[in-house]
Scaffold this motif. Structure first.
Motif, mmCIF file in Angstrom:
data_model
loop_
_atom_site.group_PDB
_atom_site.id
_atom_site.type_symbol
_atom_site.label_atom_id
_atom_site.label_comp_id
_atom_site.label_asym_id
_atom_site.label_seq_id
_atom_site.Cartn_x
_atom_site.Cartn_y
_atom_site.Cartn_z
ATOM 1 N N GLU A 137 -1.287 -5.436 3.636
ATOM 2 C CA GLU A 137 -2.182 -4.277 3.450
ATOM 3 C C GLU A 137 -1.861 -3.626 2.120
ATOM 4 O OE1 GLU A 137 -2.589 -0.143 3.121
ATOM 5 O OE2 GLU A 137 -1.118 -0.472 4.706
ATOM 6 N N LEU A 138 -2.902 -3.503 1.270
ATOM 7 C CA LEU A 138 -2.710 -2.991 -0.083
ATOM 8 C C LEU A 138 -3.274 -1.598 -0.301
ATOM 9 C CD1 LEU A 138 -3.518 -6.266 -2.033
ATOM 10 C CD2 LEU A 138 -1.282 -5.323 -1.482
ATOM 11 N N GLY A 139 -3.965 -1.049 0.689
ATOM 12 C CA GLY A 139 -4.467 0.309 0.517
ATOM 13 C C GLY A 139 -5.694 0.595 1.362
ATOM 14 N N LEU A 140 -5.518 1.450 2.367
ATOM 15 C CA LEU A 140 -6.617 1.831 3.250
ATOM 16 C C LEU A 140 -7.097 3.237 2.921
ATOM 17 C CD1 LEU A 140 -5.269 0.583 6.702
ATOM 18 C CD2 LEU A 140 -6.701 -0.641 5.064
ATOM 19 N N ALA A 141 -8.395 3.439 3.029
ATOM 20 C CA ALA A 141 -8.948 4.774 2.845
ATOM 21 C C ALA A 141 -8.522 5.701 3.972
ATOM 22 C CB ALA A 141 -10.474 4.701 2.770
ATOM 23 N N ILE A 142 -8.341 5.110 5.157
ATOM 24 C CA ILE A 142 -7.872 5.857 6.331
ATOM 25 C C ILE A 142 -6.548 5.223 6.757
ATOM 26 C CG2 ILE A 142 -8.453 6.650 8.652
ATOM 27 C CD1 ILE A 142 -11.406 5.978 7.979
ATOM 28 N N PRO A 143 -5.427 5.740 6.284
ATOM 29 C CA PRO A 143 -4.140 5.106 6.583
ATOM 30 C C PRO A 143 -3.886 5.012 8.083
ATOM 31 C CG PRO A 143 -3.901 6.708 4.816
ATOM 32 C CD PRO A 143 -5.278 6.896 5.379
ATOM 33 N N ILE A 144 -3.153 3.983 8.468
ATOM 34 C CA ILE A 144 -2.805 3.759 9.867
ATOM 35 C C ILE A 144 -1.283 3.684 9.988
ATOM 36 C CG2 ILE A 144 -4.967 2.559 10.381
ATOM 37 C CD1 ILE A 144 -3.416 -0.087 10.173
ATOM 38 N N ALA A 145 -0.806 3.812 11.208
ATOM 39 C CA ALA A 145 0.630 3.681 11.456
ATOM 40 C C ALA A 145 1.058 2.243 11.167
ATOM 41 C CB ALA A 145 0.941 4.048 12.905
ATOM 42 N N PRO A 146 2.309 2.051 10.741
ATOM 43 C CA PRO A 146 2.798 0.699 10.462
ATOM 44 C C PRO A 146 2.634 -0.222 11.669
ATOM 45 C CG PRO A 146 4.345 2.328 9.642
ATOM 46 C CD PRO A 146 3.325 3.086 10.448
ATOM 47 N N LEU A 147 2.273 -1.462 11.380
ATOM 48 C CA LEU A 147 2.037 -2.455 12.415
ATOM 49 C C LEU A 147 3.040 -3.589 12.275
ATOM 50 C CD1 LEU A 147 -1.845 -2.700 12.050
ATOM 51 C CD2 LEU A 147 -0.631 -1.687 13.996
ATOM 52 N N ALA A 148 3.603 -4.008 13.372
ATOM 53 C CA ALA A 148 4.465 -5.185 13.362
ATOM 54 C C ALA A 148 3.621 -6.403 12.990
ATOM 55 C CB ALA A 148 5.106 -5.380 14.731
ATOM 56 N N GLY A 149 4.104 -7.197 12.069
ATOM 57 C CA GLY A 149 3.358 -8.364 11.642
ATOM 58 C C GLY A 149 2.452 -8.114 10.460
ATOM 59 N N VAL A 150 2.420 -6.883 9.957
ATOM 60 C CA VAL A 150 1.638 -6.545 8.765
ATOM 61 C C VAL A 150 2.588 -5.992 7.719
ATOM 62 C CG1 VAL A 150 -0.171 -5.075 7.790
ATOM 63 C CG2 VAL A 150 -0.473 -6.097 10.064
ATOM 64 N N GLU A 151 2.516 -6.528 6.515
ATOM 65 C CA GLU A 151 3.311 -6.005 5.413
ATOM 66 C C GLU A 151 2.529 -4.879 4.750
ATOM 67 O OE1 GLU A 151 5.372 -7.427 1.189
ATOM 68 O OE2 GLU A 151 4.484 -8.913 2.555
ATOM 69 N N HIS A 152 3.002 -3.669 4.907
ATOM 70 C CA HIS A 152 2.307 -2.511 4.336
ATOM 71 C C HIS A 152 2.897 -2.197 2.963
ATOM 72 C CE1 HIS A 152 0.152 -1.406 8.056
ATOM 73 N NE2 HIS A 152 1.238 -1.822 8.676
ATOM 74 N N ARG A 153 2.089 -2.386 1.929
ATOM 75 C CA ARG A 153 2.511 -2.006 0.584
ATOM 76 C C ARG A 153 1.335 -1.387 -0.150
ATOM 77 N NH1 ARG A 153 4.596 -6.984 -2.736
ATOM 78 N NH2 ARG A 153 4.141 -5.502 -4.396
ATOM 79 N N PRO A 154 0.900 -0.199 0.336
ATOM 80 C CA PRO A 154 -0.291 0.431 -0.241
ATOM 81 C C PRO A 154 -0.101 0.804 -1.709
ATOM 82 C CG PRO A 154 0.845 1.931 1.238
ATOM 83 C CD PRO A 154 1.488 0.598 1.417
ATOM 84 N N ILE A 155 -1.081 0.442 -2.487
ATOM 85 C CA ILE A 155 -1.107 0.774 -3.915
ATOM 86 C C ILE A 155 -1.878 2.066 -4.139
ATOM 87 C CG2 ILE A 155 -1.986 -0.011 -6.151
ATOM 88 C CD1 ILE A 155 -1.507 -2.904 -5.086
ATOM 89 N N ALA A 156 -2.925 2.262 -3.350
ATOM 90 C CA ALA A 156 -3.761 3.464 -3.424
ATOM 91 C C ALA A 156 -4.505 3.571 -2.105
ATOM 92 C CB ALA A 156 -4.745 3.377 -4.590
ATOM 93 N N LEU A 157 -5.251 4.649 -1.925
ATOM 94 C CA LEU A 157 -6.082 4.803 -0.724
ATOM 95 C C LEU A 157 -7.385 4.034 -0.915
ATOM 96 C CD1 LEU A 157 -5.517 8.602 0.027
ATOM 97 C CD2 LEU A 157 -4.402 6.623 1.106
ATOM 98 N N GLY A 158 -7.244 2.728 -1.075
ATOM 99 C CA GLY A 158 -8.398 1.917 -1.416
ATOM 100 C C GLY A 158 -8.778 2.137 -2.868
ATOM 101 N N THR A 159 -9.890 1.562 -3.261
ATOM 102 C CA THR A 159 -10.382 1.765 -4.626
ATOM 103 C C THR A 159 -11.289 2.984 -4.674
ATOM 104 O OG1 THR A 159 -12.251 0.291 -4.180
ATOM 105 C CG2 THR A 159 -10.305 -0.676 -5.214
ATOM 106 N N ALA A 160 -11.585 3.420 -5.903
ATOM 107 C CA ALA A 160 -12.568 4.476 -6.118
ATOM 108 C C ALA A 160 -13.969 3.866 -6.051
ATOM 109 C CB ALA A 160 -12.332 5.147 -7.463
ATOM 110 N N ASN A 161 -14.962 4.705 -6.012
ATOM 111 C CA ASN A 161 -16.368 4.294 -5.953
ATOM 112 C C ASN A 161 -16.795 3.818 -7.339
ATOM 113 O OD1 ASN A 161 -19.134 4.052 -5.757
ATOM 114 N ND2 ASN A 161 -19.438 6.014 -4.737
#
Length: 350
Positions: A112-136
């Motif tokens: 996971e590189l960046g969600l607009a709506i962040p979620i709690a960490p998930l087992a089996g998912v590498e969370h390394r957010p760069i930003a809250l998604g991209t801009a428009n």
């Protein structure tokens, strides 16, 4: 620019093994060319793997997930929350790519590189957010230069982590990413958005027309800043698209074959070849997507896909479906008897 890692040369095919595989194909108990593209695949994989007897035992699948600010323009049939919800589905093993990975015995990683709506960490998912998604991108650049570089590097690191893999598949998940891919492809190819825009998650009629208009607004806004593939990627692309691009280049530099998925993955592959032309040599193309613009992308890449099943799911699913064909090509190449072994008469000169 020349100092960036993606400009480093790619690995070379093993020409000795290529010739040895060609020779073996000529000696197998069949008319020359009778197995069609399966023969070409075996020879190509032999050259890529540096082995006269190529194997396809450990496919490695990494799915990159991120959100897209352009969703605010109403270009998707699904809400942006679906990206995070699908990550939970991946973590629980319920997504299509999870089923396919289990079936193939493939390693599956999700990043996971960046969600607009962040979620709690998930087992089996590498969370390394760069930003809250991209801009428009229809109002501003999708990514800063720094965020784009970080996403490219994330893709590279995903490949470097693929220990023991003999094939890399990159998948993507991100609501709105077909819009970003369409804009990026339009900029890279210099063709109108109308030739590339499609239904994505299920748009139709006026919805597709609206999507086209949004893409065209973004292209017009950034027209003076799309003169390099890196700048086009930053202004129009997505975090997961940039990661795929970085992964494809890194795989070529490592000498690891990649099996490219559908429309969005192919746009990332196109961008990768513009950043490092040599990366094209390490790409195999799995299927022709039902997205109408995919044929143009494949044509630009001089690519003939292995399958045409009307798929447009993403996640790397089309590539995973094509893996058994690669395994079949290897098995036939490795296990068929030669004319001499089977005491079968070979072709006589006319």
């Amino acid at each position: 620019m020349s100092s960036y890692w993606w400009h480093m040369p790619v690995a070379e095919w093993n020409q000795t093994m290529l010739l040895a595989a060609q020779q073996r194909q000529s000696e197998l108990t069949k008319p020359a060319g009778a197995l069609g593209r399966l023969e070409d695949l075996a020879i190509q994989l032999a050259a890529m793997q540096g082995s006269e007897r190529p194997e396809m035992t450990l496919p490695w699948i990494t799915v990159f997930a991120a959100d897209h600010g352009v969703v605010k323009e109403g270009v998707s049939a699904y809400p942006q929350s679906v990206t995070g919800e699908m990550l939970r589905n991946f973590a629980e093993g319920g997504a299509a790519i999870c089923v396919l990975a289990r079936h193939l015995g493939a390693t599956l990683r999700v990043m996971e590189l960046g969600l607009a709506i962040p979620i709690a960490p998930l087992a089996g998912v590498e969370h390394r957010p760069i930003a809250l998604g991209t801009a428009n991108f229809s109002h501003q650049a999708a990514m800063s230069a720094e965020h784009c570089l970080q996403a490219l590097q994330a893709g590279r690191e995903a490949v470097l982590a693929a220990h023991g893999a003999d094939l890399f598949i990159g998948g993507e998940m991100g609501i709105g990413n077909s819009t970003s891919a369409c804009a990026l492809a339009s900029a890279l190819l210099g063709v109108p958005a109308a030739q590339l825009v499609g239904p994505g998650t299920g748009l139709a009629g006026a919805e597709i027309e609206h999507k086209r208009q949004v893409v065209e607004r973004g292209l017009a806004l950034h027209a003076g800043k799309l003169n390099s593939p890196l700048s086009a990627l930053a202004h129009l692309g997505g975090l997961e698209i940039a990661a795929l691009c970085g992964a494809y280049i890194a795989a070529a530099q490592r000498g690891l074959p990649v099996l490219v998925d559908g429309y969005i993955s192919s746009v990332a592959a196109l961008c990768a070849t513009r950043l490092n032309p040599g990366s094209r040599d390490w790409m195999l193309f799995s299927h022709r997507s039902a997205e109408p613009g995919h044929s143009l992308i494949l044509q630009a890449l001089a690519a003939t896909p292995l399958l045409d099943l009307g798929m447009r799911l993403g996640e790397g699913s089309g590539a995973a479906v094509a893996v058994p064909l690669l395994r079949t090509a290897c098995a036939l190449h490795n296990q068929m008897a030669t004319f001499a072994q089977a005491a079968v008469s070979g072709r006589q000169p006319c």
